[in-house]
Design a protein around this motif. Structure first.
Motif, short mmCIF file in Angstrom:
data_model
loop_
_atom_site.label_atom_id
_atom_site.label_comp_id
_atom_site.label_asym_id
_atom_site.label_seq_id
_atom_site.Cartn_x
_atom_site.Cartn_y
_atom_site.Cartn_z
N GLY B 52 -49.17 24.58 -30.35
CA GLY B 52 -48.85 23.62 -29.30
C GLY B 52 -49.66 23.86 -28.04
O GLY B 52 -49.16 23.68 -26.92
N MET B 53 -50.92 24.24 -28.19
CA MET B 53 -51.75 24.49 -27.02
C MET B 53 -52.09 23.16 -26.33
O MET B 53 -52.13 22.11 -26.97
N PRO B 54 -52.39 23.22 -25.02
CA PRO B 54 -52.67 21.99 -24.28
C PRO B 54 -53.85 21.23 -24.88
O PRO B 54 -54.86 21.83 -25.25
N GLY B 55 -53.71 19.93 -24.97
CA GLY B 55 -54.81 19.08 -25.42
C GLY B 55 -55.01 19.04 -26.92
O GLY B 55 -55.90 18.33 -27.40
N MET B 56 -54.20 19.77 -27.67
CA MET B 56 -54.39 19.78 -29.13
C MET B 56 -53.73 18.56 -29.74
O MET B 56 -52.68 18.11 -29.28
N LEU B 57 -54.35 18.03 -30.80
CA LEU B 57 -53.86 16.81 -31.42
C LEU B 57 -53.66 17.00 -32.91
O LEU B 57 -54.43 17.71 -33.57
N PRO B 58 -52.64 16.35 -33.47
CA PRO B 58 -52.40 16.44 -34.90
C PRO B 58 -53.29 15.49 -35.69
O PRO B 58 -53.59 14.39 -35.21
N GLN B 97 -44.47 22.81 -29.87
CA GLN B 97 -44.80 21.58 -29.14
C GLN B 97 -43.62 21.08 -28.32
O GLN B 97 -43.78 20.20 -27.47
N ASP B 285 -49.77 10.16 -30.73
CA ASP B 285 -51.01 10.81 -31.16
C ASP B 285 -51.41 10.41 -32.58
O ASP B 285 -52.49 10.76 -33.04
#
Lengths: 491, 483
Positions: B52-58, B97, B285
């Motif tokens: 759940g790091m900032p800016g990460m997307l699935p 997240q 997302d």
């Protein structure tokens, strides 16, 4: 020769190619300018050392005849883009000291094209704000001042540091992100051009999220054509962002300078809202005339759901933000304010880590998504959002591009609009509808107010037809001949 | 056990529905490229997306979509051409997240039904409500430190299929048979390994009680019941508890309960009032998941024969419904059987597999996959019986030797000279010998003591070391004694 910091990106690239100056000189001039403009507080983190090192590498490539497309151009990187090994804060205490082990797709592409980041530009905390006064790292100051008024003005927001840096000539261009107007409104306040492309045009991978269905990276520069150069580098499909769209990226710069003869420019009647500054309305009329003179056909169009856009935005964006910001819990990274137990740690961390505006939006978002209110707020907003989108699609039956004001007022003084959050929210009244519909929008500086502040107009285009925006924007720019300098530089 | 609880005020009926969480057999996680394998060192399989790091997307893993569709088809269910991933929002340290990506209003698989096999040989149809894809949470470890809790995110983002039954189950046995059947189906389909002890299949059990024919009662949900036996125990004790509460004048409160395998009872975890407001909303997302009909058709073509079809085919081959259901209950067994029966008498092969081999494995607490006797070897033994090379009795001896040494049946028969004698001359000679040695008994037999027949057979077998073909011995002996 013009001062290096006053060149356009296009001119600077030509100068570098002709070896009139080196990238090290270009970057050095911008570092010197940045140091003398530190009071503007444009950067949260300066990366001058790595900029100097990158400039050397660029010089080596120029010497070897192997220059990259935008090699050696110094830019500001909004501190919402994660940059590997460089602190990324989103202007929030909750991320103070956070150094990502990864690079955002957009900043990575720009680096690969030779662009050099001078630093991480200040912004409203988590990109929530329209004046860059919510940053945990202090306000950004607009390089412009009202005639006869020495008060510091806001640069607009959320990408305030980016816009101010470009206007103050401490960076030749900058990245921004636009959720409800965060590129277009600060571009207007700072007298520069900026584009928010179509939702899905630039990858959001590695961009700290505010409202995922609205957030979109874009660029700032002092000319429309410079924006075209930057956007071409930033745009493109990214398999790491499922909402990015796989359509080819054209040569936007090639569209600048093309004739707009026969281009149908729509003027939406609903944008003549009460409370809009008379000077801005007059400027809008002037802009219409400029495009008409350049050969465009002017048509009146209707976007009947415009009046609901702001309210709808303030349901959707906070709803997504309340969920997107849940990950800042003090467990894995960033700020942790330990408590006696888990709940206390959560409470302390988020109470101390987030500022007022961010908390306000998390609360609004949590409320509109909660059981019992969900249908009345969130679902209703989604339905209205579709209608707003349909408005644009219908309007595009009659026109190719829309011309509107960018913001209802010129830049205001710090503290002037902060008593009532709704007054602040109204700043984005002209930019939000295009955001809600995912349409591309461009801000172009067109004139000055009576008290000497820049005023801009907005062009809104069809999905993935940024080329039309560049063409129309360039025509508007040519006609407007906006060449005023902020007081900071005029002095 | 039965579905009826005898209360002080009369009979009560159980109503049971199951939610099975089955981890999709996939190399990587549902929305990231990190490994989804079991058993790695803590936090060794965590990508920035899973953390759940900032800016990460699935980004959806297409293998998982394919396997969910495959499972849906195996459950005879409707595949939805459009489904939507939503966020289920709640705070917990092992949920990086702050939300779980799941499917809520629009799952990938809709209504369907499967047949379950009950111990009495009957079959019952159970409705499937839905199957949806969702990501797993990480794991909180509370026993590693006196003051602190640790978090292992290896499991965070692992792909799960949640398979929800209709409340069609009425007895603990039916619940067990349902879990067994779903497990068999996903194993046949190769979409989940079904290992409940490693947590790759977990059950939430919904139980309520009612008077026969009355509307449904208030249900309680029992979380994380992790074996077929525990499902039965949990249903049994929870239904009993509910009857006791009602008969004591109380009412059942809708709540989430935990099953304690040590005591075999359930206890309250949280009531409905404390339930989270998950604030589900479509994940911005991820775009809605749309499937092409061709994609589904292509998967349909690769579906293996499923347990019910296989069972029917085995019965047609001559197996009893019971044997057919035992052999198809697990994919491995069915495959073992088909290999062992290849070219052999299916019924004989089934007998040897179910009675001898499965019995021996059970006794040795071994799985079929660890069997010292391979399928082809068991087939070899069955072939020797069928062509009269050895008798059934000798075969048991040979089987014991195979189990110990791992050698082929034919080799053992050869080595030990266990080959059955079918040479009429040799058998006749031995029969004559035995009759001559026991002339008195022959006289007794002929004067009417029929039971002595067995004595003669025994003597002959003893002399031959059991190698004489029993049927031929019988025939010759009968005719000689008549003589």
């Amino acid at each position: 020769m013009t001062k290096l910091t006053h060149l356009t990106i296009k001119a600077a690239l030509e100068g570098l190619k002709k070896k009139e100056f080196t990238a090290s000189e270009l970057v050095g001039a911008h570092i010197a300018a940045s140091e003398s403009a530190r009071h503007l507080n444009c950067y949260i983190t300066e990366t001058f050392d790595s900029a100097r090192a990158q400039a050397k590498e660029a010089d080596a490539r120029y010497a070897a005849g192997k220059a990259l497309p935008l090699d050696g151009i110094p830019i500001a990187m909004k501190d919402l883009f994660c940059t590997e090994g460089v602190q990324t804060t989103a202007a929030s205490n909750i991320l103070r000291g956070f150094v990502p082990p990864y690079e955002s797709t957009v900043s990575g592409k720009m680096k690969a094209d030779g662009l050099i980041s001078m630093g991480k530009a200040n912004l409203d905390e988590f990109a929530m704000g329209s004046s860059n006064t919510t940053s945990a790292f202090g306000n950004v100051i607009n390089p412009w001042k009202r005639k006869g008024d020495n008060r510091d003005l806001v640069p607009g927001g959320s990408s305030g540091g980016s816009a101010a840096a470009v206007a103050a000539r401490i960076a030749m261009g900058a990245t921004g992100t636009d959720t409800g107007g965060s590129i277009r409104q600060p571009a207007a306040f700072c007298g520069i051009a900026g584009i928010k492309p179509t939702y899905g045009r630039c990858s959001r991978f590695g961009v700290v999220a505010f409202a995922s269905s609205l957030d979109q990276p874009g660029s700032f520069a002092r000319t429309v054509e410079d924006n075209a150069l930057l956007l071409r580098s930033m745009a493109g499909y990214d398999p790491k962002d499922s909402t990015s769209v796989n359509v080819p990226v054209p040569d936007y710069a090639a569209a600048c300078g093309g004739s707009i003869k026969g281009l149908r420019v729509g003027v939406p009647k609903e944008y003549r809202v009460e409370g809009t500054n008379a000077e801005i309305l007059a400027l809008w009329d002037k802009g219409v005339e400029m495009l008409k003179d350049a050969g465009a056909e002017i048509v009146e169009v209707s976007l009947p759901h415009t009046k609901y856009a702001l309210e709808t935005y303030y349901v959707i964006a906070p709803a997504e933000c309340s969920s997107n910001l849940a990950r800042y819990d003090g467990v894995r990274f960033g700020q942790r304010s330990a408590g006696e137990n888990l709940i206390e740690t959560y409470e302390n961390t988020r109470a101390e880590g987030f500022g007022r505006e961010v908390k306000r939006r998390i609360l609004i978002g949590t409320y509109v998504l909660s059981a019992g209110y969900y249908d009345a707020y969130y679902n209703q907003a989604r339905r209205v959002r579709k209608l707003i989108w349909q408005d644009f699609i219908d309007a595009y039956q009659k026109c190719d591009v829309l011309l509107t004001p960018t913001a209802p007022t010129p830049a205001f003084a710090i503290g002037e609009n902060t008593q009532d959050p709704v007054t602040m929210y109204l700043n984005d009244i002209f930019t939000i509808p295009a955001s809600m519909a995912g349409m591309p929008g461009m801000g172009v500086p067109v004139g000055l107010s009576a008290d000497g502040l820049p005023l801009g107009l907005q062009l809104i285009g069809k999905p993935f037809e940024e080329e039309t925006l560049f063409k129309a924007g360039h025509a508007l720019e040519l006609a407007a001949k906006f060449d005023a300098l902020p007081q900071l530089l005029a002095a | 056990m039965s579905g009826i609880i005898k209360g002080a005020t009369g009979d009560w009926e159980m109503v049971i529905g199951l939610e099975i969480h089955a981890q999709v057999l996939s190399e990587t996680k549902l929305f990231s490229g990190a490994s989804a394998a079991f058993g790695a060192a803590p936090n060794a399989q965590v990508s920035p997306v899973d953390a759940g790091m900032p800016g990460m997307l699935p980004v959806i893993n297409s293998v998982c979509v394919e396997k969910a569709v495959r499972t849906g088809l195996g459950l005879n269910s409707v595949i939805n051409l459009e489904s939507v991933f939503e966020r289920k929002n709640y705070f917990y340290p092992d949920l990086p997240q702050g939300y779980q990506i799941s499917q809520y209003e629009k799952p990938i698989v809709g209504n369907g039904e499967i047949e379950i096999d009950l111990p009495d040989g009957t079959v019952k149809t159970i409705g499937i409500e839905r199957l949806h894809l969702e990501q797993d949470a990480g794991k909180s470890l509370h026993d590693q430190h006196p003051q602190k809790s640790f978090v292992d995110l290896n499991r965070s983002g692992n792909p799960l299929m949640e398979i929800v039954s209709k409340p069609d189950l009425r007895t603990p046995e039916e619940a067990a048979a349902y879990v067994t059947k779903v497990r068999a189906i996903v194993r046949y389909l190769d979409t989940c390994d079904g290992n409940m002890d490693e947590g790759s299949m977990r059950c939430d059990v919904n139980v309520s009680v009612r008077r026969a024919g009355a509307p449904f009662g208030t249900r309680c949900e029992i979380k994380n019941v992790n074996s077929v036996r525990f499902v039965q125990m949990a249903v049994e004790s929870e239904a009993r508890r509910q009857v006791d509460v009602i008969e004591a004048g109380g009412t059942i409160v809708q709540e989430t309960r935990l099953f304690d395998p040590k005591t075999g009872t359930t206890r309250s975890m949280r009531s409905k009032e404390d339930a989270h407001d998950y604030r589900y909303f479509p994940d911005p997302d991820l775009l809605p998941l749309t499937l092409e009909p061709d994609f589904i058709e292509a998967i349909k073509k690769t579906l293996p024969e499923l347990p019910d079809a296989k069972k029917k085919r085995f019965i047609a081959m001559g197996l009893s419904p019971y044997d057919a259901s035992v052999l198809t209950s697990e994919r491995e067994r069915a495959e073992f059987f088909e290999k062992a029966a290849n070219g052999n008498d299916p019924k004989l092969a089934a007998n040897w597999l179910t009675n001898e081999l499965l019995g021996a494995l059970n006794k040795a607490e071994k799985d079929l996959s660890d069997s010292p006797v391979r399928a082809e070897q068991l087939g070899g033994l069955v072939a020797l019986i069928a062509d009269n090379t050895i008798s059934g009795k000798i075969a048991k001896e040979v089987f014991a030797e195979m189990w110990e040494s791992g050698k082929d049946a034919a080799a053992i028969v050869e080595e030990k000279g266990l080959k059955q004698v079918t040479d009429t001359g040799a058998i006749e000679k031995l029969v004559d010998e035995v009759l001559a040695e026991n002339a008195d008994k022959v006289a007794e037999y002929r004067s009417g003591k029929d039971k002595l027949f067995g004595f003669f057979v025994g003597q002959i077998m003893k002399k031959s070391g059991g190698k004489m073909n029993p049927a031929m011995v019988n025939d010759l002996l009968t005719s000689k004694l008549k003589g």
